[in-house]
Design an enzyme around this catalytic site. Structure first.
Site, PDB file in Angstrom:
ATOM      1  CG  HIS A  57      80.364 -15.402 -14.475  1.00 42.18           C
ATOM      2  ND1 HIS A  57      80.105 -14.807 -13.260  1.00 42.18           N
ATOM      3  CD2 HIS A  57      79.224 -15.325 -15.184  1.00 42.18           C
ATOM      4  CE1 HIS A  57      78.859 -14.394 -13.243  1.00 42.18           C
ATOM      5  NE2 HIS A  57      78.303 -14.687 -14.399  1.00 42.18           N
ATOM      6  CB  SER A 116      81.330  -8.119 -15.191  1.00 39.57           C
ATOM      7  OG  SER A 116      82.292  -7.247 -15.742  1.00 39.57           O
ATOM      8  CE  LYS A 117      79.259 -14.484 -18.257  1.00 37.41           C
ATOM      9  NZ  LYS A 117      78.185 -15.052 -19.037  1.00 37.41           N
ATOM     10  NE  ARG A 118      79.715  -5.636 -20.662  1.00 37.91           N
ATOM     11  CZ  ARG A 118      79.032  -5.092 -19.658  1.00 37.91           C
ATOM     12  NH1 ARG A 118      79.473  -4.013 -19.068  1.00 37.91           N
ATOM     13  NH2 ARG A 118      77.905  -5.626 -19.240  1.00 37.91           N
ATOM     14  N   GLY A 120      87.217 -10.626 -18.044  1.00 38.45           N
ATOM     15  CA  GLY A 120      87.515 -11.635 -19.064  1.00 38.45           C
ATOM     16  C   GLY A 120      87.666 -13.035 -18.501  1.00 38.45           C
TER      17      GLY A 120
END
Ligand code: GLU
Length: 493
Positions: free
Chosen positions: A19, A248-250, A253
């Site tokens: 990321h 964040s990735k959460r 995405g």
């Protein structure tokens, strides 16, 4: 005496895609290594077997390669060194710097609960630190499982380090419990593995995310207990979204994945340049840097302590990402040497099924001229296949807005444009200047505003409302296409 060689590392955990926060950390490490003539080591921290995946490792390597971040050693895999991490813990036990703890999970939970009731901070109380050698031997003989804990000095004072970004950071010994370095199943804890690996890889500067600060005092205690040199630390501020939530990735995405930028038409260097400025300031407030310029200008001192804001665009169809990132990309796309841009445009057209081998052969000169003409209005590489379609293919969409404004508002264009096509067909040479002459002559005859004819032609031949200078467009499209497109203009009324 020669100065010690700088050795830095990028140490991602392969639990998802690369990321932009991770990429930024990698870039800062890379720049520092290149600036100092040092080495960048790539270490994959894959000891969490459940969450680490091969796909993620490949994604990280691909992402770094695409960004142009080359490393000098590795990738090393942390999981290959687990025995070494355990051996380090054994050495600490043997030296009396660590001890075996037989407290059960239930016992510890009870103590934690009691502390909670009394509103006290829970710290392990050192019960097993006080066991006699005979007691330890008896528990071991009884086959009781144990963790290994580091003995934190129980004296006045604490651990201090001079973070290269945040300055002096101190933590009192009293605020650090005897923390676990090996679990009862024999698995070393991350703080231990990470420190042992940094020591083995002879890392001189640990440049990592701010979340690493919490581990640093513990890791310094591990280095000291093992008699290892302590590296310097530089922690980097966080990247936040416009609502000040951590990127964040959460929660974000794909929008924060490096591959998202690759797929959506970013040039790798534009992304690097953008990410570097997200959290690093240079004295001259410069915006654009070549690779060499950036390496020369980069300095850990310029890393901002304040968190940076990345304007993730979630629901705005106009922008797929931070508008600053897009304008950075547009700058490079419009100004970089054409031959450097060429392979990227080619890849984009291939993806869209618009590529033809002749663009690299007998029509290469035409291809480069076309790219040069149309890029002046583009932001992303994907624009070459979407907005650029009328230049590379015969089937292209007609924008409804352009049809209404530039054609349907003036129904006579349905006659004028085919007439113009005939005049173009009769031209000796089909150049920008020659077409301009024809158009000007027709304007004089019709006694209409230039815009009516010029905009009408533009829409008829490209389907678009706006674009580069009309006569350049005509020359690039060539007589055959222009004439055919003008002749079928009646279809749109
Ligand atoms: N593996 C850690 C992470 O991905 C890196 C921590 C470090 O750089 O020390 O967050």
């Amino acid at each position: 005496m020669s100065k010690e060689e700088v050795r830095v590392r990028f140490a991602p955990s392969p639990t998802g895609y690369l990321h932009i926060g991770g990429a930024r950390t990698a870039i800062y490490n890379w720049l520092y290594a290149r600036k100092t003539g040092g080495k960048l080591i790539l270490r994959i921290e894959d000891t969490d077997a459940e969450r680490s995946t091969e796909e993620s490792i490949q994604g990280i390597l691909d992402g770094l390669r695409w960004l142009g971040i080359d490393w000098d050693e590795g990738p090393y895999f942390q999981s290959h060194y687990v025995e070494e991490h355990r051996a380090a813990a054994e050495r600490l036990l043997a030296a009396g710097r660590a001890y075996k703890c037989f407290c059960t999970r239930e016992e510890l939970e009870e103590k934690r609960e009691r502390a909670r009731e009394l509103k006290l901070d829970y710290h392990y109380d050192g019960t097993c630190r006080r066991l006699s050698p005979a007691e330890v031997a008896a528990k071991e003989a009884a086959g009781l499982p144990y963790t290994i804990r580091l003995k934190v000095p129980r004296e006045e004072g604490g651990v201090a380090f001079d973070d290269l970004v945040y300055g002096r950071i101190e933590k009192k010994y009293a605020d650090i419990e005897d923390f676990v370095i090996v679990r009862s199943n024999g698995q070393p804890l991350y703080v231990l593995s990470n420190a042992v690996d940094d020591a083995r890889d002879r890392i001189t500067h640990v440049i990592r995310g701010q979340d690493g600060i919490a581990n640093t005092p513990k890791q310094i205690l591990i280095y000291r207990a093992l008699g290892l040199p302590v590296p310097q630390f530089a922690h980097m501020s966080l990247t936040l979204d416009p609502k000040r939530a951590k990127i964040s990735k959460r929660s974000h995405g794909e929008l924060v994945a490096v591959h998202f930028y690759r797929e959506h038409g970013f040039l790798p260097w534009a992304l690097v340049n953008f990410l570097v400025l997200l959290g690093w300031s240079n004295p001259e407030s410069r915006e654009f840097f070549s690779r060499e310029e950036l390496i020369a200008a980069f300095d850990l001192k310029g890393i901002n302590r304040a968190n940076s804001v990345f304007n993730v665009q979630k629901n705005d169809p106009k922008f797929i990402t931070d508008p600053k990132a897009i304008s950075m990309n547009a700058h490079y796309l419009r100004t970089m040497p054409l031959v450097e841009l060429e392979p990227y445009v080619r890849a984009e057209l291939e993806r869209a099924g618009l590529w033809r081998e002749e663009f690299a052969g007998e029509r290469r000169e035409w291809f480069l001229r076309t790219v040069d003409l149309i890029r002046s209005r583009y932001h992303l590489l994907t624009d070459f296949a979407t907005q650029g379609r009328p230049y590379f293919a015969d089937d292209f969409p007609m924008e409804e807005k352009a049809l209404n404004k530039n054609l349907r508002k003036h129904p006579q264009l349905a006659e004028w444009l085919p007439q113009l096509a005939d005049r173009f067909a009769a031209l000796e040479e089909f150049t920008a200047a020659a077409t301009e002459e024809v158009v000007r002559a027709m304007l004089a005859e019709l006694e209409i505003k230039a815009g009516i004819l010029i905009n009408g032609i533009r829409t008829a031949v490209t389907g678009q409302l706006k674009g580069p200078g009309l006569f350049d467009i005509l020359e690039i499209l060539g007589r055959e296409r222009v004439v055919a497109r003008l002749r079928r203009v009646g279809d749109y009324f």
